[in-house]
Design an enzyme around this catalytic site. Structure first.
Site, short mmCIF file in Angstrom:
data_model
loop_
_atom_site.label_atom_id
_atom_site.label_comp_id
_atom_site.label_asym_id
_atom_site.label_seq_id
_atom_site.Cartn_x
_atom_site.Cartn_y
_atom_site.Cartn_z
N ASP A 189 1.00 -1.24 0.07
CA ASP A 189 -0.12 0.03 0.11
C ASP A 189 0.89 1.19 -0.03
O ASP A 189 1.94 1.10 0.41
CB ASP A 189 -0.84 -0.07 1.20
N ASP A 227 3.93 2.17 -4.02
CA ASP A 227 2.98 3.22 -4.92
C ASP A 227 2.74 2.24 -6.05
O ASP A 227 3.74 2.22 -7.22
CB ASP A 227 3.55 4.44 -4.93
N SER A 254 -15.53 -3.25 -9.89
CA SER A 254 -16.57 -2.58 -9.35
C SER A 254 -17.57 -2.62 -10.13
O SER A 254 -17.80 -2.76 -11.32
CB SER A 254 -16.11 -0.95 -9.18
N SER A 314 -19.23 -0.22 -11.17
CA SER A 314 -19.31 0.87 -11.93
C SER A 314 -18.70 0.41 -13.35
O SER A 314 -18.79 1.18 -14.29
CB SER A 314 -18.30 1.95 -11.19
N TYR A 322 -13.26 6.77 -13.23
CA TYR A 322 -13.26 5.56 -12.50
C TYR A 322 -13.99 4.38 -13.16
O TYR A 322 -13.43 3.26 -13.20
CB TYR A 322 -13.81 5.82 -11.06
N LYS A 365 -12.37 0.68 -14.20
CA LYS A 365 -12.82 -0.70 -13.81
C LYS A 365 -13.32 -1.32 -14.99
O LYS A 365 -13.04 -2.68 -14.88
CB LYS A 365 -14.12 -0.46 -12.55
N THR A 369 -16.29 1.58 3.46
CA THR A 369 -14.71 1.75 3.77
C THR A 369 -14.44 3.10 3.70
O THR A 369 -15.29 3.97 3.27
CB THR A 369 -13.99 0.97 2.64
N1 NAD Z 1 -15.76 1.26 -1.22
C1 NAD Z 1 -16.48 1.04 -2.30
O1 NAD Z 1 -17.70 1.22 -2.11
C2 NAD Z 1 -15.99 0.21 -3.40
C3 NAD Z 1 -16.88 -0.43 -4.28
C4 NAD Z 1 -16.51 -1.08 -5.46
C5 NAD Z 1 -15.27 -1.42 -5.66
N2 NAD Z 1 -14.26 -0.81 -4.79
C6 NAD Z 1 -12.98 -1.16 -4.80
O2 NAD Z 1 -12.38 -1.99 -3.84
C7 NAD Z 1 -11.08 -1.83 -3.66
C8 NAD Z 1 -10.71 -1.64 -2.26
O3 NAD Z 1 -11.19 -0.28 -1.70
P1 NAD Z 1 -11.63 0.09 -0.40
O4 NAD Z 1 -13.17 0.37 -0.51
O5 NAD Z 1 -11.20 -0.85 0.51
O6 NAD Z 1 -10.89 1.54 -0.21
P2 NAD Z 1 -10.04 2.01 0.78
O7 NAD Z 1 -9.79 3.37 0.64
O8 NAD Z 1 -10.27 1.56 2.37
O9 NAD Z 1 -8.88 1.31 0.29
C9 NAD Z 1 -8.01 1.54 -0.75
C10 NAD Z 1 -6.55 1.27 -0.49
O10 NAD Z 1 -5.79 1.50 -1.73
C11 NAD Z 1 -4.56 2.35 -1.58
N3 NAD Z 1 -3.98 2.91 -2.39
C12 NAD Z 1 -4.47 3.91 -3.36
N4 NAD Z 1 -3.56 4.29 -4.12
C13 NAD Z 1 -2.69 3.51 -4.20
C14 NAD Z 1 -1.37 3.39 -4.80
N5 NAD Z 1 -0.89 4.19 -5.62
N6 NAD Z 1 -0.49 2.32 -4.54
C15 NAD Z 1 -0.67 1.60 -3.36
N7 NAD Z 1 -1.98 1.62 -2.73
C16 NAD Z 1 -2.74 2.43 -2.87
C17 NAD Z 1 -5.03 2.94 -0.27
O11 NAD Z 1 -3.93 3.59 0.37
C18 NAD Z 1 -6.09 2.40 0.58
O12 NAD Z 1 -5.35 1.73 1.46
C19 NAD Z 1 -10.63 -0.65 -4.71
O13 NAD Z 1 -9.91 -1.16 -5.75
C20 NAD Z 1 -11.90 -0.01 -5.13
O14 NAD Z 1 -12.22 0.71 -6.25
C21 NAD Z 1 -14.75 -0.24 -3.42
#
Ligand code: NAD
Length: 252
Positions: A39, A65, A143, A145, A156, A160, A191
């Site tokens: 992360d 990153d 997602s 989406s 976004y 996806k 989240t």
């Molecule tokens: N939360 C929602 O409603 C939702 C819905 C559909 C899909 N998602 C997908 O689920 C996955 C997890 O998201 P989440 O909801 O747990 O959100 P979150 O924000 O809790 O976690 C996302 C993590 O990705 C890390 N991150 C971002 N950019 C980064 C980079 N350049 N390098 C390394 N790490 C990086 C962030 O630091 C964070 O810890 C994502 O791919 C998101 O698109 C989320």
């Protein structure tokens, strides 16, 4: 102790500092896996590693990153050097943000695609030799989406959708190799990503109603079993799939 599904396996989880990535890492550890956690958020990563340690598991925190292609290769190399093998790669990290299409800068567009598509691709590219040797699996987190026109999320949603087709294209290219490549498409998850979404001024809120989940949102832990199934022997019939787990958002 009875044997567990991922005993002896090594799993890389990106996005492991928070939300679904953290829950996924903990679930793999509970199922016996050793973890390489990645992360950009080094502190959150350390917290995840500590909670896995408290459970008696083993996790190495590798701050990365994933928008940096060289860092993706370095992550895979470090995970292999520290843990000796790689059986599963879970691309969970993601970047998100509401924006009017008229206001998305090239930099914002590139950032979303770098984290949501390019990083996962180059991580898979680096990990594939190990995954094939281990007869392992990739699980990408897309997602809902990806399957809906999504107002104010055009970059976004497009990223996806690209991740879903990347999953299918790689599944075809490696159809003769002992590796399975799949994705899941969640709807809303409780989240940090969606806890306090900032929306641009002057948007038409009617256009966001379409995505309000009639059955509510998921907790990260509601989705981890699905990821573990795709990553392990219970998912052996599933290759090149994107499984919807969106509480009905894309049903109609
Ligand atoms: N939360 C929602 O409603 C939702 C819905 C559909 C899909 N998602 C997908 O689920 C996955 C997890 O998201 P989440 O909801 O747990 O959100 P979150 O924000 O809790 O976690 C996302 C993590 O990705 C890390 N991150 C971002 N950019 C980064 C980079 N350049 N390098 C390394 N790490 C990086 C962030 O630091 C964070 O810890 C994502 O791919 C998101 O698109 C989320």
């Amino acid at each position: 102790m009875s044997s567990r599904e991922f005993d002896g396996k090594v799993v890389i989880v990106t996005g492991a500092a928070s939300g679904l990535g953290r829950a996924t890492a903990v679930a793999f550890a509970q199922a016996g896996a050793r973890l390489a956690l990645a992360d950009v958020d080094a502190q959150g990563l350390q917290e995840t590693a500590s909670s896995i340690g408290d459970l008696g598991g083993e996790a190495v925190a590798l701050p990365t990153d994933i928008s940096d292609v060289a860092a993706c290769a370095a992550l895979v190399e470090a995970a292999h050097a520290r843990l000796g093998q790689i059986d599963v790669l879970c691309n969970v990290a993601g970047a998100f943000g509401f924006a009017k299409a008229t206001e998305i800068s090239p930099e914002a567009w590139n950032r979303i695609f770098a984290v949501n598509v390019r990083g996962p691709f180059f991580l898979i590219q680096a990990a594939l030799p190990h995954l094939i040797r281990a007869e392992g699996a990739v699980v990408n987190v897309a997602s809902a989406s990806a399957f809906l026109g999504h107002a104010y999320l055009s970059h976004y949603a497009a990223s996806k959708a690209a991740l879903v087709n990347l999953t299918k294209s790689l599944a075809m290219e490696f159809i003769d190799q002992p590796v399975r490549i799949n994705a899941i498409a969640p709807g809303g998850i409780n989240t940090a990503m969606t806890a306090t979404p900032s929306v641009p001024e002057g948007i038409d809120f009617r256009l966001l109603g379409r995505y309000t989940p009639l059955r509510g949102s998921s907790e990260p832990e509601d989705l981890t079993d699905l990821i573990l199934v795709l990553a392990g022997p219970r998912g052996k019939a599933i290759h090149g799939a994107c499984l919807n787990a969106d509480r009905g958002i894309t049903a109609g």
